[in-house]
Structures are given as structure tokens and as C-alpha cells.
Design a protein around this motif. Structure first.
Motif, PDB file in Angstrom:
ATOM      1  N   PRO A   4      -0.762   8.408  -3.566  1.00 27.02           N
ATOM      2  CA  PRO A   4      -1.612   7.745  -4.563  1.00 27.02           C
ATOM      3  C   PRO A   4      -2.029   6.342  -4.134  1.00 27.02           C
ATOM      4  CG  PRO A   4       0.399   8.601  -5.575  1.00 27.02           C
ATOM      5  CD  PRO A   4       0.520   8.836  -4.103  1.00 27.02           C
ATOM      6  N   ALA A   5      -1.107   5.595  -3.522  1.00 30.71           N
ATOM      7  CA  ALA A   5      -1.431   4.223  -3.123  1.00 30.71           C
ATOM      8  C   ALA A   5      -2.448   4.215  -1.991  1.00 30.71           C
ATOM      9  CB  ALA A   5      -0.164   3.492  -2.704  1.00 30.71           C
ATOM     10  N   ASN A  11     -12.485  -1.946   1.976  1.00 32.59           N
ATOM     11  CA  ASN A  11     -12.469  -0.633   2.630  1.00 32.59           C
ATOM     12  C   ASN A  11     -12.514   0.469   1.572  1.00 32.59           C
ATOM     13  OD1 ASN A  11     -12.289  -1.878   5.093  1.00 32.59           O
ATOM     14  ND2 ASN A  11     -10.401  -0.860   5.718  1.00 32.59           N
ATOM     15  N   ALA A  12     -12.951   1.652   1.994  1.00 30.33           N
ATOM     16  CA  ALA A  12     -13.032   2.789   1.071  1.00 30.33           C
ATOM     17  C   ALA A  12     -11.660   3.047   0.454  1.00 30.33           C
ATOM     18  CB  ALA A  12     -13.526   4.025   1.805  1.00 30.33           C
ATOM     19  N   THR A  13     -10.623   2.925   1.264  1.00 37.41           N
ATOM     20  CA  THR A  13      -9.254   2.976   0.756  1.00 37.41           C
ATOM     21  C   THR A  13      -8.580   1.685   1.224  1.00 37.41           C
ATOM     22  OG1 THR A  13      -8.608   4.251   2.694  1.00 37.41           O
ATOM     23  CG2 THR A  13      -9.038   5.486   0.706  1.00 37.41           C
ATOM     24  N   PRO A  14      -8.425   0.712   0.320  1.00 45.32           N
ATOM     25  CA  PRO A  14      -8.036  -0.640   0.737  1.00 45.32           C
ATOM     26  C   PRO A  14      -6.646  -0.754   1.370  1.00 45.32           C
ATOM     27  CG  PRO A  14      -8.902  -0.641  -1.500  1.00 45.32           C
ATOM     28  CD  PRO A  14      -8.720   0.790  -1.109  1.00 45.32           C
ATOM     29  N   LEU A  15      -5.691   0.064   0.938  1.00 47.64           N
ATOM     30  CA  LEU A  15      -4.347  -0.089   1.502  1.00 47.64           C
ATOM     31  C   LEU A  15      -4.341   0.396   2.955  1.00 47.64           C
ATOM     32  CD1 LEU A  15      -1.378  -0.801   1.231  1.00 47.64           C
ATOM     33  CD2 LEU A  15      -0.984   1.478   0.304  1.00 47.64           C
ATOM     34  N   VAL A  16      -3.960  -0.500   3.844  1.00 47.11           N
ATOM     35  CA  VAL A  16      -3.967  -0.176   5.265  1.00 47.11           C
ATOM     36  C   VAL A  16      -2.580   0.239   5.732  1.00 47.11           C
ATOM     37  CG1 VAL A  16      -4.322  -1.140   7.558  1.00 47.11           C
ATOM     38  CG2 VAL A  16      -5.925  -1.668   5.733  1.00 47.11           C
ATOM     39  N   MET A  24      -2.206  -1.294  -5.422  1.00 49.12           N
ATOM     40  CA  MET A  24      -0.996  -2.069  -5.731  1.00 49.12           C
ATOM     41  C   MET A  24      -0.143  -1.336  -6.746  1.00 49.12           C
ATOM     42  SD  MET A  24      -1.924  -6.072  -5.870  1.00 49.12           S
ATOM     43  CE  MET A  24      -2.735  -6.905  -4.510  1.00 49.12           C
ATOM     44  N   LYS A  25      -0.822  -0.755  -7.748  1.00 50.98           N
ATOM     45  CA  LYS A  25      -0.092  -0.004  -8.769  1.00 50.98           C
ATOM     46  C   LYS A  25       0.691   1.124  -8.109  1.00 50.98           C
ATOM     47  CE  LYS A  25      -2.725   0.096 -12.508  1.00 50.98           C
ATOM     48  NZ  LYS A  25      -3.859   0.748 -13.206  1.00 50.98           N
ATOM     49  N   GLY A  26       0.047   1.791  -7.146  1.00 51.21           N
ATOM     50  CA  GLY A  26       0.691   2.889  -6.435  1.00 51.21           C
ATOM     51  C   GLY A  26       1.936   2.438  -5.691  1.00 51.21           C
ATOM     52  N   LEU A  27       1.930   1.172  -5.273  1.00 46.48           N
ATOM     53  CA  LEU A  27       3.088   0.628  -4.561  1.00 46.48           C
ATOM     54  C   LEU A  27       4.117   0.047  -5.527  1.00 46.48           C
ATOM     55  CD1 LEU A  27       1.486  -1.327  -1.573  1.00 46.48           C
ATOM     56  CD2 LEU A  27       2.747   0.809  -1.449  1.00 46.48           C
ATOM     57  N   GLY A  28       3.768   0.050  -6.824  1.00 38.63           N
ATOM     58  CA  GLY A  28       4.676  -0.506  -7.815  1.00 38.63           C
ATOM     59  C   GLY A  28       4.608  -2.020  -7.897  1.00 38.63           C
ATOM     60  N   VAL A  29       3.474  -2.584  -7.491  1.00 33.93           N
ATOM     61  CA  VAL A  29       3.313  -4.036  -7.527  1.00 33.93           C
ATOM     62  C   VAL A  29       2.349  -4.387  -8.657  1.00 33.93           C
ATOM     63  CG1 VAL A  29       2.386  -6.035  -6.290  1.00 33.93           C
ATOM     64  CG2 VAL A  29       3.671  -4.284  -5.050  1.00 33.93           C
ATOM     65  N   SER A  30       2.708  -5.365  -9.500  1.00 36.42           N
ATOM     66  CA  SER A  30       1.753  -5.816 -10.504  1.00 36.42           C
ATOM     67  C   SER A  30       1.720  -7.331 -10.510  1.00 36.42           C
ATOM     68  CB  SER A  30       2.120  -5.268 -11.880  1.00 36.42           C
ATOM     69  OG  SER A  30       3.392  -5.728 -12.233  1.00 36.42           O
ATOM     70  N   ALA A  31       0.523  -7.870 -10.533  1.00 40.41           N
ATOM     71  CA  ALA A  31       0.278  -9.302 -10.612  1.00 40.41           C
ATOM     72  C   ALA A  31       1.176 -10.130  -9.701  1.00 40.41           C
ATOM     73  CB  ALA A  31       0.431  -9.770 -12.057  1.00 40.41           C
ATOM     74  N   PRO A  32       1.038  -9.965  -8.394  1.00 40.03           N
ATOM     75  CA  PRO A  32       1.835 -10.788  -7.483  1.00 40.03           C
ATOM     76  C   PRO A  32       1.405 -12.256  -7.558  1.00 40.03           C
ATOM     77  CG  PRO A  32       0.210  -9.514  -6.264  1.00 40.03           C
ATOM     78  CD  PRO A  32       0.127  -9.053  -7.690  1.00 40.03           C
TER      79      PRO A  32
END
Lengths: 155, 104
Positions: free
Chosen positions: A39-40, A99-104, A50-58
Motif C-alpha cells: 500500500p505504501a 513521482n507517480a509513486t512517491p515512496l522510493v 506516509m500513512k502506509g508506513l504508519g507515519v503521520s504529521a512528522p
């Protein structure tokens, strides 16, 4: 028509083989446990990724240093170095925001690894390169703009 | 089928500087074949793990946004010259590769 059908069949058996390999225990348990965060990685924007990684408002942090070129002539290969000077850094994630999928990439550090990752990424267009660091249960972030003159995602 | 992977690990003070160069096309699945106009299927490394003397030091998930023939550098404190570095990767087709090197 036939060629397409063959490809589809090939694809299907390929995916099946992986499932069988996992089921038969051919893949190491650690690999099976650390399942790729689909999902991430397939998220189309930074927030969802970020949500997919479990990160919110760093929180913004000056202790994260992103070393990347100001201008990248070739978006297919952009060298990026992330150094986190935050004590207890346990993971680093790198995003290319447009990027089309931002998480690298997402890197979990353990066993004495320092808060440092160096890699080369693709960038479709001029965008912020963002790093998100997890340390001691909290999330921190920093970003740096990289201007891309030739995109790296596309023909 | 998998191409070799290169690892270079050197000590800088008490920190091991590990550099890994993998051989992989890293296709995003969004690119079209110039001749046929059909999409080239996605083919990229998804997981990379690194251990030093059997102890895990890095577990990475990669996306298709990593450049072709991925380069990965990381630093590990507390390692010694002669320690064995092992790097494994698995791609989205289930293909995998492994390489090892001694810290020099």
C-alpha cells in the motif's frame, strides 16, 4: 493476440510460483515476515504513502541532512544521501514527491547501523526529495528541492 | 539468471562504510517499449537485507523509483575489519540474489 495471451499466462504462473515458494517455505521466514509494504509503495501521493508506513504529521527537523544535486540533468539517476543526526534513528524513508509513486525506499536500521543511507533515485520531474526519519517512536522530516531537466520516468 | 552484485566494505575509524551495487533493470511498469508500444512489465527489487557476521544491520523495502542497477550505501558502527557482510535481495518476480564480502 496470441502473444498477449502468452504473456498473461506467463505472468499468472510467475505470481503463482512465488505463492507456492512462500507456502513451501522456500523463501526464508524473515523475508516472508518483512513483507513488502505494497500500500505504501503503490500510493499515488506522499500523504497516502506516509500513512502506509504508519507515519503521520512528522515534525520538521534540521538534524536531517539531505545531500542531492540542486539541478539533476538526468532524472533517471539522481544521487541522494540522507544523514540523520537524531539519536536513536531506527528507519529512514525517501520520497520523490511528484513521482507517480512517491515512496522510493524505506530502510530499517538495526545492529549498529548509523542514520545514513546513500542511493540513486529516479525523478519524473522537478520536486522535493523528502526524507522521513523514525527515532524513538517519533517521526521527523526534511526536504530538499531537486530541479530535473530531463525526467526519468517514461520513454 | 541473476547478474552478480558487488560489495565494497571499508573501515573508517570505528564505522564500516558499506557500498553495494546491484545489477537490476528496475522497470517501473510505466514505461512503453519503443517498438511495440506495449507497456514493459514492472520488474524491480523489492527487498534488500544486509547482515554483518549474521546480525541484521539493514532491512530495506525499495520501490520502482530506485534507479536502474541500484546503488546502496550505509554505515555500521562497531563492525571490525574482517567481518563478513552478506547482502540479499528479492525482486517482484521472486528472483533473488546474494553476495558476501569481508570488511577490508
Amino acid at each position: 493476440m496470441n502473444a498477449l495471451r502468452r504473456n498473461v499466462l506467463k505472468g499468472a504462473t510467475g505470481a503463482g510460483a512465488v505463492a507456492v515458494a512462500v507456502a513451501a517455505g522456500l523463501l526464508k521466514p524473515t523475508q516472508a515476515l518483512a513483507a513488502w509494504n505494497k500500500p505504501a509503495f503503490e500510493a499515488k501521493n506522499v500523504g497516502d504513502a506516509m500513512k502506509g508506513l504508519g507515519v503521520s504529521a512528522p515534525a520538521d527537523s534540521k538534524d536531517i541532512v539531505i545531500k542531492a544535486p540542486d539541478i539533476a540533468e538526468n532524472g533517471a539517476v539522481v544521487p541522494v544521501e540522507v544523514t540523520s543526526n537524531i539519536a536513536g534513528t531506527s528507519s529512514i524513508a525517501i520520497f520523490a514527491e511528484k513521482n507517480a509513486t512517491p515512496l522510493v525506499g524505506s530502510y530499517a536500521l538495526s545492529g549498529g547501523s548509523e542514520g545514513f543511507i546513500s542511493t540513486r533515485i529516479k525523478m519524473g520531474q522537478t520536486a522535493l526529495v523528502r526524507a522521513v526519519v523514525n527515532a524513538g517512536g517519533k517521526s521527523y522530516t526534511a526536504a530538499k528541492e531537486v530541479k530535473v531537466t530531463i525526467g526519468g520516468c517514461g520513454g | 539468471m541473476a547478474e552478480p552484485m558487488r560489495i565494497r566494505a571499508t573501515m573508517a575509524g570505528d564505522v564500516a562504510d558499506v557500498k553495494v551495487l546491484m545489477n537490476h533493470p528496475m522497470e517501473t511498469g510505466l514505461r512503453k517499449d519503443a517498438k511495440t508500444g506495449q507497456l514493459i512489465p514492472a520488474h524491480f527489487i523489492q527487498e534488500v537485507t544486509a547482515t554483518i557476521n549474521g546480525k541484521e544491520v539493514l532491512s530495506a523495502d525499495l520501490g520502482s523509483g530506485i534507479s536502474k542497477n541500484p546503488y546502496l550505501g550505509f554505515k555500521v558502527k562497531g563492525a571490525k575489519a574482517g567481518d563478513k557482510v552478506v547482502v540479499n535481495w528479492v525482486d517482484n518476480t521472486g528472483d533473488k540474489n546474494s553476495a558476501e564480502a569481508a570488511i577490508g
